[in-house]
Each structure stands twice: as structure tokens, then as C-alpha cells.
Scaffold this active site. Structure first.
Site, PDB file in Angstrom:
ATOM      1  N   ASP A 161       1.021  -1.163   0.014  1.00  0.00           N
ATOM      2  CA  ASP A 161       0.090  -0.141   0.038  1.00  0.00           C
ATOM      3  C   ASP A 161       0.897   1.095  -0.017  1.00  0.00           C
ATOM      4  OD1 ASP A 161      -2.460   1.515   2.307  1.00  0.00           O
ATOM      5  OD2 ASP A 161      -2.311   1.671   0.188  1.00  0.00           O
TER       6      ASP A 161
ATOM      7  N   ASP B 123     -11.173  -4.243  11.775  1.00  0.00           N
ATOM      8  CA  ASP B 123     -11.458  -5.541  12.468  1.00  0.00           C
ATOM      9  C   ASP B 123     -12.824  -5.544  13.473  1.00  0.00           C
ATOM     10  OD1 ASP B 123      -8.921  -5.071  14.857  1.00  0.00           O
ATOM     11  OD2 ASP B 123     -10.485  -3.705  14.007  1.00  0.00           O
TER      12      ASP B 123
END
Lengths: 422, 360
Positions: free
Chosen positions: A87, A233
Site C-alpha cells: 500500500d 477488524d
């Protein structure tokens, strides 16, 4: 005014008692209850296709270790692909990944991201669009999985109710300094006791974003990864839960991780966790209450879990109220006495609850002298409380104004040998 | 003033007291190693057997290369005694061992082993050929490159592995791990913990004609109590009861128990939060998972893993997995009726047994 203060203190105490009970229930479940590991025995199976996503942003220090470990796993090679999600790295991460991909074509697939929203959630979202496997397992770049870990993480997905799986992270650098030793204790408490107890009791084990897996069909059915969250998450845990999918925790599926070695890195990490978790709080609190897919116990635990980072400012509020009451004086002695008695009782037993969890975890891990550092966790606790409160306050003030800013946790490992692949 | 100072000092001392052991640990760290994560752990049931063979090959390289005729005896530095029987030599037992009916030596044999009755082997036994253990023999660990035949009442305490077939008579106890490269055959009364083989069968087997039965089925669209269907699974609220000879395509997750009538077919996996009862001649083309008990009826065919958090019962004629796609059956308690067939692993955390049981 004093009655109001006493009232606030009473509410705070009640909430703290609830969390205290929760800590003790978890610790007792772990120490004396029936332990649930229903999927750990699956060693032979028609293993599904798995894509391992390794999220990497400027990870030149650690990425080679992670890739090499993944190449050694015993999962059927024809059913496993490793996708390194690079990324927007500005260091040598891309070069290192490309070297490995060149040497292991078909097994390692680089996904180089040079634009788009910053952050892990956005990176995972973009990479997942190219995944065709049944199961997606996510690792951060500093993790070093063992040979059998992928099979262990894939096994629960033979249960068609399972949408998420989470393994245990174990600090690899506990001996660096006081901070790492305290974090090692906290991690033990969090995984060995907290997560496993939630698994034992059929509650809500939280997917932690790494050393974990997600069922791709389930992920698509809930709308995929959301790229506007700091804690993808927590976010995905709740969206799965609301849709009737289960998250499971596997205590024996362990993987080494690196914990922050400096206090500034630790404070940034916990602030990010708090903001991400609180995002989920704002988004899902109401939906949890009214949801028809969750069992009652899941709702209760899910709500308590959602509110956990909110308890830091609540605790601070309680401390302030207690001090105010103490110094302001109170004409209604009986009401004050009751409140102070409650505070004292909580102070002696209740405050110990979280530390009791840590102690139970160290006992279960067969730790010895590391438990001597437990009183120092009070320092860590106070620091975390202040940091989370500050993060919560700043988040509340800027709730609708801007996109969350992702702060990467720095790596501290010193050796990196991209030449190994050659 | 002095009293205030004393009071302050005493209070500070009281606060510091619990920190003293921690300060000592910080100053001279003794417990700072990361918790042990076994990176090499790969769930392979033959782990002990492989390691033992490797250890033998490293300890006795000449024996493994040449298998010299005759018997060699000796002991390692840690006083562990061993006997190597090469060529066609048979194992030798001392008079004391014969009288006691037990030995604590490691035995390695090149020739097929025919052991004395009711002998206890407190250490590992390895054979490059086959092993025939008569009734009542007890082994700490046993490994053979050929077949292993354990007569009635034999027991293995830690592990056993055969590269060929493993045949266990009535009442044989296979504690720890038991694995075979070929067929594992278990007679009635056998108890086990963790076993693995490409083909596991409990005897006596059913006659072939009792297995090959054709069933006609009715295809179902929706399930009773169906709540929603997304993400590749159908969620059903409450208990689910599917009548006999019905077929459903998809994965089923039920908040209650599941009962499938005889002859049903599920082209997917099933999960019950409770007991899962599968009637005779049913087919599940996926896994069967239950938080309670799983009961698999006569002649069923299950393609995927079977996982129960209480008990698994498998009736005669049932087939779990296939040679091309072996699976795992896992539960704290597992009861296999004679005549059942499995391919892969069976893992009973507490207790597994081959016995006839009544299907209610």
C-alpha cells in the site's frame, strides 16, 4: 449539585461493576470452565482455496520474513495464494516483494497500490476485489506464521456458520523494555483469557485484523470491507454478527508479532484502536440492540465490547466525581456513605479484575517471574485510560468533519534480507 | 511535622512494596523470553513416529544400511538400553524379562516380529517388517514398516504407526496416536484417541448388498423456519426437521437442532446449534457440525468433516469421507458401530470406542 455528582458516581460504579463481573466471569471460565476448541482437531480435510493477504506499508524491515514463513506452510500449495498488498510504500517494500514474486510465480501475487484511500481497510478492500478464493486470511507484514497455522485458521470454515476466525498473537519482543513486558502481559490477558473465555461461553470473540480469516462469501454478503474505518477488524466483527455469522477464536493458533517498543508508538496505536472501536460504537450500538439474529448473550457481550473504550472517559469522570464529593462535603451522610462504601469495595476487588485476568493468563501460559511486573500494569492502565479518553474526546468533537487518519505502527526489527530470495 | 513525614514515608513505602519484586525482575530479568510458539507444528499425526525413525537412523546408521545378522545389545549414555536384531535374528529376552513379562529396552528388528504373549514393552519397538503381537501385549510405542497386527487385548500407550496396515483385535486400546499408511481395521471393543489412515474400517463389516441402495428424493425449495439466505448459507431459526427422502441444495445453519429423515440429501454442509441427527441412507455433500451430538445413521455418506462438541455416533454402513478426499471426525466422545467406514482422521479428545449402539 452534590446529589448529581453522587448520582454520576453511582452510575459509573454500576458500569464498572458490570465490567468487573465480566472480567471475573471470563477468568473463571478460563480457569475452571469447559474449554471450547471444536475445530483444532481438523487435520485432514478437503482444504478450501485460501488467499493470504499481507498488508504492507513501508515494511522493508520485516516483509521478507513474513513471506518466507508463508512459503513454508504445509497448506496444499495448489490451494494457497499469497497476495502481498503493498500500500503506497516509499521504501524498498515493492522491490523486495517483486523479487519473491519473480522467484515464486503462481504462489506469490503482488498487489501494488499507488493511489486510493490510505489505510489498511481501504487496501484490503481493493485487494479483495481480485480474490477468488473461498477464504481470506489476513496477516500484518511483521507476523511470522508457523507451518501449520494456515490449516488451523482455515479449519473453522468447515462450519458453515463461521464467518470470521481469529488466532492468538504472541509478542516476540517482550524483553526489550518495561513497555514491551507490560504489553506482553496485556496480550496474554486479552487472548489467553478474554478471547478464549468468549469462545467458551458462546459470546463474541473479536476478529483482530491479523492472524485471522474471513469467509469471502460472507464478506461479500455484508458489503465487503469498509474503507472509512480505522478499525476494520471491529467493524467487520459487528457487521458479521448482525448478519448472523459467527466469529470464532482459536487459542492454539498462535503467531508471533512485534509490540511497540516506545511509548509514543504505543499511544498512537491505542488511540487508533480507541477511535476505530468508537466508530463501531456509534455505528452499531443501536443496531445491536434491535437485531434479531443475535442471541441474548451475544447481544449483552456485544454491547459491552462495543462500549469498552468508552469506559475510559467514564472512569475518569468517576474519579473526578469521587474527588469532588470528597472535598465538597455532603450533608446527606447516608447517601455518601453508601457510595463511598461501594467505591471502596470496588477499589479493593473490582479494580483488580482486569489484573486478575492477566494473572490467570500468565498462570495458564505457565509463566513464572514475569507476573512480578503485574503492579506496573497499573501505570500502563492509567496511561491507556488517559490516552483513550483524549482520543475519544477529540473524536467526538470531530465526528462528522473529516476522514480518519491512519498512523502506521512503526517496526523495530533491525535485520532485513531481501537478498534471501535470490 | 515529624509525624507527617513519617506518615508520608510509611504510605510511600506501602505503595512501593508491591513493586519491589517487579523492580527486581526489571533490574535482573529472568523471564523475558517470548512465550513458546512451536513454529514447526504441522498437525501431522506421524510426527512422533517420523522423529523416532530419524533418531534411530542417526543413532544406528550402520544397522539401517546393512542390517548385519545377529543381535547387538548396548546402552546409551543416559543408561537407556537397546537391542538390535539384524538379518533374520529374533529378539532375545533375558530370563528376568521373561519372568517379569516386561522389558524396558528399545527394540529394533529387521525381521518380522512375533512377540511373546502378554509382554509389556516399556520403551519403543521398531520393526523394518511386520509385527504380530499376540493377546495381551502392551506397548509404550510401536512402529513397523510392514503390517501391525494386534491381537485381542493388546494396548499401545503413546503412539503406533504402520506404513502398511494396522489390524486391531477385540478390546485393543490405542491411546495417543495410531496411524497406518494402508488400512486400519478395528474390531469391536477397540478404544482409541487419535487415529488416521486412508481407510479405517470397523469390523465386522456389513455385507455389500446392505450398502448399495438407491433412494429417490424430492427437491426442496425453501426450508421450514427459513429466515434468510445469504453468503452461501441458509439460516433457519429454531429446530429443523426435514422429512425423509427430501433433498436440499445449499449450506444450512440452524439456531436449533437438526433432524434429517432417512434418505435425505443435503448438497452442502449443515450446522446445528444442538444435536444433529441424520437418518439412514442420507447423503451430506459437505461437513456436519453440531454444538451437541451428531448421530449418523446406517448407510449414510458424509463427504466433509464431522465435528461435534459433545459426541459423534456413526452407525454401521456409514461412510465418512472418501479415499480421494479424506476428512476428520472430531468430538470429545466418538462411538463407531461395527461396519462403519471412514477415510482420514478420527480424533476423540476424551474417548473413542467401537461398539454397537442403538439408533433412536
Amino acid at each position: 449539585m452534590m446529589s448529581l455528582t453522587a448520582g454520576i458516581l453511582t452510575i459509573v460504579l454500576t458500569l464498572l461493576v458490570v465490567y468487573t463481573l465480566r472480567h471475573y466471569v471470563f477468568a473463571m471460565s478460563r480457569l475452571f470452565g469447559r474449554q471450547r476448541h471444536p475445530y483444532i482437531s481438523i487435520d485432514t480435510a478437503p482444504w478450501p482455496h485460501v488467499s493470504v493477504l499481507v498488508a504492507a506499508h513501508n515494511e522493508e524491515v520485516v516483509i521478507a520474513h513474513s513471506i518466507e514463513a508463508l512459503l513454508q506452510v504445509n497448506y496444499p500449495a495448489d490451494r494457497l495464494e499469497i497476495i502481498v498488498v503493498n500500500d503506497r510504500s516509499t521504501d524498498r517494500t515493492r522491490e523486495i516483494v517483486d523479487v519473491y514474486a519473480g522467484h515464486f510465480p503462481g504462489r506469490i501475487r503482488p498487489f501494488h497500490r499507488s493511489s486510493g484511500k490510505p489505510g489498511k481497510a481501504a487496501a484490503l478492500k481493493d485487494a479483495t476485489a481480485f480474490v477468488k478464493s473461498d477464504i481470506i486470511i489476513v496477516f500484518d507484514a511483521d507476523y511470522i506464521p508457523g507451518r501449520g497455522l494456515i490449516k488451523q485458521l482455515a479449519a473453522p470454515f468447515f462450519d458453515p456458520e463461521v464467518g470470521l476466525v481469529m488466532g492468538r498473537v504472541v509478542p516476540i519482543n517482550p524483553g526489550r523494555n518495561l513497555l514491551t513486558r507490560l504489553l506482553d502481559l496485556e496480550r496474554s490477558g486479552g487472548y489467553q483469557v478474554d478471547q478464549q473465555a468468549r469462545m467458551n461461553l458462546g459470546l463474541v470473540p473479536q476478529y483482530g485484523g491479523t492472524v485471522g480469516g474471513v469467509r469471502r462469501d460472507a464478506l461479500e454478503s455484508i458489503g465487503g470491507w469498509l474503507d472509512d474505518t480505522l478499525a476494520e477488524d471491529t467493524d467487520i466483527t459487528y457487521r458479521m454478527l448482525l448478519a448472523g455469522w459467527k466469529s470464532v477464536y482459536q487459542n492454539r493458533s498462535e503467531c508471533y508479532e512485534e509490540v511497540p517498543e516506545t511509548w509514543p508508538a504505543r499511544l498512537r496505536q491505542i488511540a487508533r484502536w480507541a477511535k476505530g472501536h468508537n466508530q463501531a460504537f456509534y455505528r452499531y450500538l443501536g443496531r445491536c440492540i434491535g437485531n434479531g439474529n443475535m442471541r441474548l448473550r451475544e447481544k449483552i457481550d456485544g454491547l459491552l465490547l462495543l462500549c469498552v473504550y468508552m469506559m475510559s472517559p467514564v472512569l475518569l469522570l468517576g474519579w473526578c466525581a469521587a474527588v469532588a464529593l470528597f472535598y465538597a462535603g455532603e450533608s446527606n451522610l447516608s447517601a455518601l456513605t453508601l457510595v463511598l462504601l461501594g467505591m471502596t469495595a470496588f477499589g479493593t476487588i473490582g479494580n483488580s479484575a482486569a489484573f486478575f485476568e492477566i494473572a490467570a493468563a500468565v498462570h495458564l501460559d505457565r509463566g513464572t517471574r514475569r507476573i512480578r511486573l503485574l503492579p506496573f500494569n497499573l501505570l500502563s492502565f492509567v496511561v491507556s485510560t488517559l490516552t483513550v479518553s483524549a482520543a475519544t474526546a477529540s473524536q467526538a468533537m470531530t465526528l462528522r468533519r473529516r476522514q480518519p487518519v491512519w498512523h502506521k505502527t512503526p517496526r523495530f526489527r533491525s535485520d532485513h534480507t531481501p537478498e534471501r530470495a535470490a | 511535622m515529624i509525624w507527617e513525614a513519617l506518615f508520608a514515608a510509611a504510605t510511600i513505602a506501602l505503595f512501593l512494596l508491591p513493586l519491589l519484586p517487579g523492580l527486581r525482575e526489571l533490574a535482573a530479568p529472568t523471564d523475558i523470553a517470548p512465550l513458546r510458539v512451536i513454529q514447526e507444528y504441522d498437525t501431522d499425526i506421524t510426527h512422533f513416529a517420523r522423529n523416532f525413525r530419524q533418531w534411530l537412523q542417526e543413532s544406528f546408521p550402520a544397522f539401517f544400511t546393512h542390517q548385519p545378522d545377529g543381535v547387538q545389545e548396548g546402552q546409551f549414555r543416559d543408561k537407556l538400553r537397546f537391542q538390535l536384531a539384524g538379518g533374520s535374528a529374533a529378539l532375545r529376552f533375558s530370563p528376568a524379562e521373561e519372568k517379569a513379562g516386561s522389558t524396558d529396552r528399545v527394540f529394533v528388528s529387521a525381521a518380522p516380529l512375533h512377540l511373546p504373549r502378554r509382554m509389556e514393552f516399556a520403551r519403543e519397538v521398531y520393526c523394518m517388517s511386520g509385527v504380530a503381537a499376540p493377546a495381551g501385549c502392551r506397548f509404550h510405542a510401536l512402529m513397523a514398516e510392514g503390517d501391525i497386527r494386534l491381537e485381542d487385548g493388546c494396548s499401545v500407550q503413546r503412539w503406533t504407526h504402520s506404513r502398511g496396515n494396522l489390524l486391531a483385535g477385540k478390546g485393543v486400546s490405542l491411546q495417543g496416536r495410531a496411524s497406518a499408511g494402508g488400512i486400519m481395521q478395528l474390531a469391536e471393543g477397540c478404544v482409541f484417541e487419535r487415529i488416521h489412515a486412508p481407510h479405517i474400517m470397523t469390523i465386522p463389516a456389513l455385507p455389500v448388498r446392505a450398502r448399495n441402495i438407491t433412494v429417490t428424493r424430492t427437491l426442496m425449495g425453501m426450508l421450514p423456519g427459513q429466515k434468510n439466505s445469504s453468503g452461501g448459507r441458509t439460516l433457519v431459526k429454531g429446530d429443523l426437521d426435514i422429512a425423509m427422502q427430501h433433498e436440499y441444495v445449499g449450506n444450512i445453519v440452524c439456531t436449533g437442532g437438526i433432524t434429517l429423515g432417512p434418505g435425505c440429501a443435503i448438497r452442502g454442509s449443515v450446522k446445528g446449534n444442538g444435536d444433529v441427527r441424520i437418518g439412514s441412507l442420507a447423503v451430506i455433500e459437505g461437513s456436519v457440525v453440531a454444538t451437541g451430538r451428531v448421530t449418523i445413521g446406517r448407510g449414510c455418506h458424509i463427504s466433509g468433516p464431522v465435528i461435534a462438541e459433545e459426541e459423534v455416533r456413526i452407525a454401521a454402513g456409514a461412510v465418512i469421507g472418501s479415499p480421494e478426499a479424506p476428512v476428520t471426525v472430531s468430538a470429545p466422545f466418538i462411538r463407531l458401530a461395527p461396519g462403519a467406514e471412514m477415510h482420514g482422521s478420527i480424533w476423540a479428545d476424551e474417548y473413542g470406542i467401537v461398539e454397537t449402539w442403538e439408533q433412536v
